[in-house]
Design a protein around this motif. Structure first.
Motif, PDB file in Angstrom:
ATOM      1  N   SER A 316      -8.114 -28.091  -0.754  1.00 18.46           N
ATOM      2  CA  SER A 316      -5.824 -28.080  -0.801  1.00 18.46           C
ATOM      3  C   SER A 316      -6.544 -29.392   0.069  1.00 18.46           C
ATOM      4  CB  SER A 316      -5.152 -27.262  -0.400  1.00 18.46           C
ATOM      5  OG  SER A 316      -5.057 -26.138  -1.004  1.00 18.46           O
ATOM      6  N   ILE A 317      -7.469 -30.170   0.287  1.00 20.43           N
ATOM      7  CA  ILE A 317      -7.403 -30.897   1.439  1.00 20.43           C
ATOM      8  C   ILE A 317      -7.499 -32.439   0.849  1.00 20.43           C
ATOM      9  CG2 ILE A 317      -9.899 -32.567   2.616  1.00 20.43           C
ATOM     10  CD1 ILE A 317     -11.203 -29.728   3.261  1.00 20.43           C
ATOM     11  N   PRO A 318      -6.693 -33.089   1.227  1.00 17.39           N
ATOM     12  CA  PRO A 318      -6.139 -34.189   0.484  1.00 17.39           C
ATOM     13  C   PRO A 318      -7.151 -35.535   0.082  1.00 17.39           C
ATOM     14  CG  PRO A 318      -4.783 -34.318   3.063  1.00 17.39           C
ATOM     15  CD  PRO A 318      -5.392 -32.878   2.804  1.00 17.39           C
ATOM     16  N   MET A 319      -6.933 -35.757  -1.627  1.00 18.77           N
ATOM     17  CA  MET A 319      -7.922 -36.616  -0.835  1.00 18.77           C
ATOM     18  C   MET A 319      -8.200 -37.951  -0.814  1.00 18.77           C
ATOM     19  SD  MET A 319      -9.968 -35.064  -4.225  1.00 18.77           S
ATOM     20  CE  MET A 319     -10.676 -36.167  -4.318  1.00 18.77           C
ATOM     21  N   THR A 320      -6.878 -38.281  -0.478  1.00 14.78           N
ATOM     22  CA  THR A 320      -6.751 -39.696   0.982  1.00 14.78           C
ATOM     23  C   THR A 320      -7.416 -39.311   1.725  1.00 14.78           C
ATOM     24  OG1 THR A 320      -4.849 -38.441   1.548  1.00 14.78           O
ATOM     25  CG2 THR A 320      -4.641 -40.150  -0.295  1.00 14.78           C
ATOM     26  N   GLN A 321      -8.399 -38.094   2.097  1.00 14.86           N
ATOM     27  CA  GLN A 321      -9.119 -37.623   3.465  1.00 14.86           C
ATOM     28  C   GLN A 321     -10.033 -38.091   2.797  1.00 14.86           C
ATOM     29  OE1 GLN A 321      -8.439 -36.499   6.522  1.00 14.86           O
ATOM     30  NE2 GLN A 321     -10.471 -36.009   6.953  1.00 14.86           N
ATOM     31  N   LEU A 322     -10.367 -38.015   1.816  1.00 15.39           N
ATOM     32  CA  LEU A 322     -12.187 -37.707   1.921  1.00 15.39           C
ATOM     33  C   LEU A 322     -12.454 -38.932   0.362  1.00 15.39           C
ATOM     34  CD1 LEU A 322     -12.376 -34.441  -0.434  1.00 15.39           C
ATOM     35  CD2 LEU A 322     -12.863 -34.403   1.701  1.00 15.39           C
ATOM     36  N   GLU A 323     -11.631 -39.791   0.463  1.00 21.42           N
ATOM     37  CA  GLU A 323     -11.751 -40.982  -0.953  1.00 21.42           C
ATOM     38  C   GLU A 323     -10.973 -42.475  -0.563  1.00 21.42           C
ATOM     39  OE1 GLU A 323     -12.243 -39.783  -4.793  1.00 21.42           O
ATOM     40  OE2 GLU A 323     -14.322 -38.510  -4.368  1.00 21.42           O
ATOM     41  N   GLY A 324     -11.903 -43.559  -1.083  1.00 26.95           N
ATOM     42  CA  GLY A 324     -10.548 -44.453  -0.660  1.00 26.95           C
ATOM     43  C   GLY A 324     -11.006 -45.135   0.736  1.00 26.95           C
ATOM     44  N   GLU A 325     -10.664 -46.930   0.688  1.00 23.71           N
ATOM     45  CA  GLU A 325     -10.687 -47.077   2.159  1.00 23.71           C
ATOM     46  C   GLU A 325     -10.137 -46.961   3.149  1.00 23.71           C
ATOM     47  OE1 GLU A 325     -10.702 -52.125   2.321  1.00 23.71           O
ATOM     48  OE2 GLU A 325     -10.719 -50.778   0.741  1.00 23.71           O
ATOM     49  N   GLY A 326     -10.719 -47.121   4.246  1.00 23.75           N
ATOM     50  CA  GLY A 326     -10.272 -46.652   5.019  1.00 23.75           C
ATOM     51  C   GLY A 326     -10.213 -45.048   5.734  1.00 23.75           C
ATOM     52  N   ALA A 327     -11.163 -44.179   4.278  1.00 24.13           N
ATOM     53  CA  ALA A 327     -10.358 -42.317   4.898  1.00 24.13           C
ATOM     54  C   ALA A 327     -12.033 -42.174   5.783  1.00 24.13           C
ATOM     55  CB  ALA A 327     -10.748 -41.835   3.348  1.00 24.13           C
ATOM     56  N   PRO A 328     -11.676 -41.700   5.948  1.00 21.74           N
ATOM     57  CA  PRO A 328     -12.765 -40.940   7.097  1.00 21.74           C
ATOM     58  C   PRO A 328     -13.409 -40.304   6.293  1.00 21.74           C
ATOM     59  CG  PRO A 328     -10.493 -39.804   7.042  1.00 21.74           C
ATOM     60  CD  PRO A 328     -10.434 -40.397   6.425  1.00 21.74           C
ATOM     61  N   GLY A 329     -13.702 -39.305   4.605  1.00 19.49           N
ATOM     62  CA  GLY A 329     -14.549 -38.994   4.351  1.00 19.49           C
ATOM     63  C   GLY A 329     -14.901 -37.984   4.503  1.00 19.49           C
ATOM     64  N   ALA A 330     -16.264 -37.211   3.295  1.00 19.98           N
ATOM     65  CA  ALA A 330     -16.353 -35.393   3.434  1.00 19.98           C
ATOM     66  C   ALA A 330     -17.026 -35.476   4.515  1.00 19.98           C
ATOM     67  CB  ALA A 330     -16.914 -35.642   1.713  1.00 19.98           C
ATOM     68  N   ILE A 331     -17.692 -36.556   5.345  1.00 12.75           N
ATOM     69  CA  ILE A 331     -19.307 -36.103   6.252  1.00 12.75           C
ATOM     70  C   ILE A 331     -18.161 -37.039   7.148  1.00 12.75           C
ATOM     71  CG2 ILE A 331     -21.125 -36.668   7.046  1.00 12.75           C
ATOM     72  CD1 ILE A 331     -21.971 -36.935   4.053  1.00 12.75           C
ATOM     73  N   SER A 332     -17.458 -36.284   7.595  1.00 10.67           N
ATOM     74  CA  SER A 332     -16.696 -36.395   8.990  1.00 10.67           C
ATOM     75  C   SER A 332     -16.092 -35.355   9.912  1.00 10.67           C
ATOM     76  CB  SER A 332     -15.812 -37.606   8.176  1.00 10.67           C
ATOM     77  OG  SER A 332     -14.435 -37.008   7.780  1.00 10.67           O
ATOM     78  N   ASP A 333     -15.718 -35.346  11.148  1.00 10.45           N
ATOM     79  CA  ASP A 333     -15.402 -34.736  12.095  1.00 10.45           C
ATOM     80  C   ASP A 333     -13.738 -33.971  11.442  1.00 10.45           C
ATOM     81  OD1 ASP A 333     -14.010 -36.528  12.858  1.00 10.45           O
ATOM     82  OD2 ASP A 333     -14.496 -36.604  14.789  1.00 10.45           O
ATOM     83  N   SER A 334     -13.197 -34.979  10.947  1.00 11.14           N
ATOM     84  CA  SER A 334     -11.925 -34.431  10.470  1.00 11.14           C
ATOM     85  C   SER A 334     -11.625 -33.850   9.300  1.00 11.14           C
ATOM     86  CB  SER A 334     -10.276 -35.423  10.752  1.00 11.14           C
ATOM     87  OG  SER A 334     -11.223 -36.563   9.487  1.00 11.14           O
ATOM     88  N   VAL A 385     -15.599 -29.708  17.290  1.00 10.29           N
ATOM     89  CA  VAL A 385     -16.167 -29.684  16.094  1.00 10.29           C
ATOM     90  C   VAL A 385     -17.291 -29.939  16.456  1.00 10.29           C
ATOM     91  CG1 VAL A 385     -16.526 -31.626  14.058  1.00 10.29           C
ATOM     92  CG2 VAL A 385     -13.678 -31.107  14.838  1.00 10.29           C
ATOM     93  N   HIS A 386     -18.521 -30.004  16.527  1.00 14.14           N
ATOM     94  CA  HIS A 386     -19.363 -30.687  16.636  1.00 14.14           C
ATOM     95  C   HIS A 386     -20.919 -31.451  16.026  1.00 14.14           C
ATOM     96  CE1 HIS A 386     -18.780 -27.676  19.697  1.00 14.14           C
ATOM     97  NE2 HIS A 386     -18.050 -27.033  17.969  1.00 14.14           N
ATOM     98  N   SER A 387     -21.215 -32.758  16.437  1.00  7.53           N
ATOM     99  CA  SER A 387     -21.735 -33.195  15.505  1.00  7.53           C
ATOM    100  C   SER A 387     -23.648 -33.115  16.037  1.00  7.53           C
ATOM    101  CB  SER A 387     -21.978 -34.867  15.237  1.00  7.53           C
ATOM    102  OG  SER A 387     -21.934 -34.877  16.926  1.00  7.53           O
ATOM    103  N   LEU A 388     -24.388 -32.751  15.086  1.00  2.00           N
ATOM    104  CA  LEU A 388     -25.893 -32.548  15.099  1.00  2.00           C
ATOM    105  C   LEU A 388     -26.676 -34.132  14.817  1.00  2.00           C
ATOM    106  CD1 LEU A 388     -25.958 -29.428  13.430  1.00  2.00           C
ATOM    107  CD2 LEU A 388     -25.931 -29.727  15.982  1.00  2.00           C
ATOM    108  N   HIS A 389     -27.766 -34.390  14.908  1.00  6.51           N
ATOM    109  CA  HIS A 389     -28.402 -35.886  14.431  1.00  6.51           C
ATOM    110  C   HIS A 389     -30.018 -34.759  14.275  1.00  6.51           C
ATOM    111  CE1 HIS A 389     -25.649 -38.438  14.664  1.00  6.51           C
ATOM    112  NE2 HIS A 389     -25.070 -38.006  16.311  1.00  6.51           N
ATOM    113  N   LEU A 390     -29.977 -34.552  13.342  1.00  2.00           N
ATOM    114  CA  LEU A 390     -31.288 -32.968  12.651  1.00  2.00           C
ATOM    115  C   LEU A 390     -31.646 -34.309  11.926  1.00  2.00           C
ATOM    116  CD1 LEU A 390     -29.738 -30.681  11.068  1.00  2.00           C
ATOM    117  CD2 LEU A 390     -30.676 -30.872  14.272  1.00  2.00           C
ATOM    118  N   SER A 391     -33.404 -33.418  12.249  1.00  2.00           N
ATOM    119  CA  SER A 391     -35.001 -34.317  11.878  1.00  2.00           C
ATOM    120  C   SER A 391     -35.182 -33.270  10.893  1.00  2.00           C
ATOM    121  CB  SER A 391     -35.662 -35.094  12.982  1.00  2.00           C
ATOM    122  OG  SER A 391     -36.306 -34.106  13.353  1.00  2.00           O
ATOM    123  N   GLY A 392     -36.319 -33.704   9.613  1.00  2.00           N
ATOM    124  CA  GLY A 392     -36.853 -33.233   8.933  1.00  2.00           C
ATOM    125  C   GLY A 392     -36.127 -33.112   7.590  1.00  2.00           C
TER     126      GLY A 392
END
Lengths: 423, 423
Positions: A316-334, A385-392
């Protein structure tokens, strides 16, 4: 004592199988205080096997053979060694009785060649095979020790750990065995850990400190020769203390267990439940957790929401959170936070863990390969929430991300356990 | 041409790592028509390495070294071989420039020892390292060929497949190379497949037929020496035809790919989407599928419903189906069917695949370890349910169950593809 491991089998030379026996035997011999100087692989060929024996005898005190004890014409380790030592082959009666019994009890006609598995070299000691038919051999001749083990790991390993180790100990007498302890680290890379411990690793010869990385985790083996386990423990404890001063917050176990086992144990100890919501890791978090036997008591399940539609339908994640202008997108901390919170609520678990990011091969939502967000939602607590910058490569990024999330969860659980104990 | 592989590294003798390099090199050398007669492992010790070179030279025409090309004092393969051959070490300028560039571009101070990685033995050919800093070496001296490769697999493999193979081919001249093809089978065990092919495996020497099992799948390598690829293909095709007559319905690829890759390709070809609902397999199905790069186009996601509560919450399966007297229970054909259908509907995918069963360690719902039901729900078609009785440990049962479900899905997709082509 210097040893050489001689693995016999053409399938090894063709690259059809990998020589895991050599690794296992090297570890076991090290534990017994025996130094392995060479490993050799030779095919099922009498002349070249004889050559390998001749060379091995010249540079080692103990030759450990694996392979070539079976019933077929290709299995010639006993024949060649007996011939080399000018000794005969005799029947080991209990093994022969066992072989005959097995065939008659199954009502199978026994071909003559099966009897070959009960042969041993004159003057040698039989080494019992608890998981197969070919009897092993321990032999001392002209100042050299010879140990003959089967090739299939499921027969070789129990024989080495049982009759083989007992025979070797009896021959070794006074040598001090090697004791070692595995330390497991998470949330830190091998090179960073090594840099923190460099002075210890370089400056210390007893106990020795050897780091290595495997399957997304970093391990350190601390080893020492000692006259007793108690003495070894004292020496190893001192070294572990020094390691803890430098990297103690990343040390999660003093035995060879993956971090998901520790997480399950901490959950079990506090009677709490876990759920997961994965995107880029594609089920790997769930897979590692459920691979722990008995984990169904602590892990209730989860979702693999690979598409935005699935994130919306299942969580039930709102599509406005995931897609469209200004949306945080699927790959985001929120989004990571929402995924963790929703899966926790839906499943009524105490913890929800989420992962979303870019495992590759190409970027996604304009975000680079290796960027991963993960979140830990806990009942009645703020979500972290945590972010990682991984290589490989793709697999490595997925594995490292999942291990990082498990490490954070472990830190959280351990901190709460510590507080609970202090209360 | 007879070859010996010499792996250099104390970590191998301690059993810290397994010698996968020897397997890889054996396979590659076989493909080039070179017979490997011995594999040797020696530690980072000049005297014993020299001894191994001496012995190797006496019994092989080609010595392939892996390991000991790095920057540290322990890395001494080049030094020892140069010394043994009475040759000097010279700088390979392009490698040196590359090393210096790397350090300066990262703004890291370069320690002197890093320059050692650019050294090569006088009179040798450099072998380019595309993934690391240490240059390889190919060398012909007094009738023996020497090839020096790095130890880390991620550097050794590309070098062997690139510059190493090219150099070897140029040295081999007229030898007939070995060609081989991997056949991949699913839905059949190794022993059953072997029994079906026994007369072929035993009776045929060219091409040879070698079965082996790994990671829940069965493979067969068909190999032959031939003067050209076309000639090899003809010979191999004939043998593959004979194999197909006996086990054709299980042959899913004539290259070394896991079945999930084939499934994703068939889905892609027909523009269809897949979702999954897992219980006993705990996310392994999702994990294998999403490990295929680019699978996000075909796999929308899924659920890991480890508990009955999760089956109810996420898939709306009635609790009366799962629990209580007379209920079919979670481990049943009807629950498997419901799981597959519900996850397909929720995700609006074309296919829904489910797995539910007992992976162990102990029985569940009074059902035995190894009993697994899986179902395939397809848009507009009746759902098919299958049961498996698997043996082995927890991990093996999970893997075999998932591979069996993938095989059924592949059969379904292939049958539809065949019909579509015929239309």
């Amino acid at each position: 004592m210097k040893a050489e491991i001689i693995a016999v089998g053409t399938e090894l030379l063709l690259g059809q199988i990998v020589n895991t026996n050599a690794q296992f035997l090297s570890q076991k011999l090290a534990e017994l205080g025996v130094d392995v100087y060479f490993q050799t692989v030779v095919g099922d060929n009498a002349q070249r096997l004889r050559q390998a024996i001749e060379i091995g005898r010249g540079r080692a005190d103990l030759l450990v053979f694996t392979g070539g004890l079976g019933p077929t014409q290709d299995d010639l380790t006993k024949d060649v060694l007996a011939d080399y030592l000018n000794r005969g082959l005799i029947i080991h009666e209990p093994s022969m009785a066992q072989i005959e019994h097995l065939f008659s009890s199954r009502g199978i006609h026994m071909v003559e060649s099966n009897r070959r598995q009960a042969l041993m070299i004159e003057g040698g000691e039989p080494l019992e095979n608890t998981t197969g038919l070919a009897v092993g051999n321990g032999l001392s001749a002209d100042g050299t020790l010879y140990m003959l083990l089967p090739g299939p790991p499921k027969e070789m390993k129990p024989m080495m750990e049982g009759a083989g180790a007992a025979w070797l100990r009896s021959m070794l007498g006074g040598e001090q065995p090697l004791y070692s302890r595995i330390l497991k680290f998470a949330g830190i890379g091998e090179s960073t850990l090594e840099a923190k411990l460099l002075d210890l690793i370089d400056g210390q010869t007893d106990p020795t400190i050897a780091p290595y990385a495997k399957e997304g985790e970093v391990s350190i083996r601390v080893s020492t020769k000692a006259s007793s386990e108690a003495e070894a423990d004292r020496k190893i404890d001192d070294t572990v203390d020094k390691i803890k001063e430098r990297a103690g917050e990343h040390l999660y176990a003093q035995e060879d267990v993956p971090i998901e086992v520790q997480v399950i144990q901490l959950l079990r100890g506090s009677s709490r439940k876990l759920a997961s919501a994965e995107s880029c890791s594609g089920g790997l978090f769930a897979e590692l957790i459920t691979n722990v036997p008995g984990s169904s008591g602590e892990y209730v399940g989860g979702v693999v929401t690979y598409t935005n539609g699935m994130k919306h339908h299942l969580l039930s994640i709102p599509m406005t959170q995931l897609e469209g202008e200004g949306a945080p997108g699927a790959i985001s901390d929120s989004t990571a936070a929402l995924m963790a919170e929703r899966v926790r609520q839906i499943s009524d678990a105490d913890f929800g863990v989420s992962l979303t990011g870019v495992a590759g091969p190409s970027e996604s939502e304009g975000k680079p390969v290796g960027l991963v967000y993960f979140a830990i939602a806990e009942r009645g607590k703020p979500t972290s929430v945590h972010s990682l910058h991984l290589s490989g490569g793709r697999s490595i990024i997925r594995l490292r991300a999942v291990k990082a999330a498990l490490y954070r969860l472990w830190l959280t659980l351990r901190a709460e356990e510590t507080r609970a104990t202090e209360d």
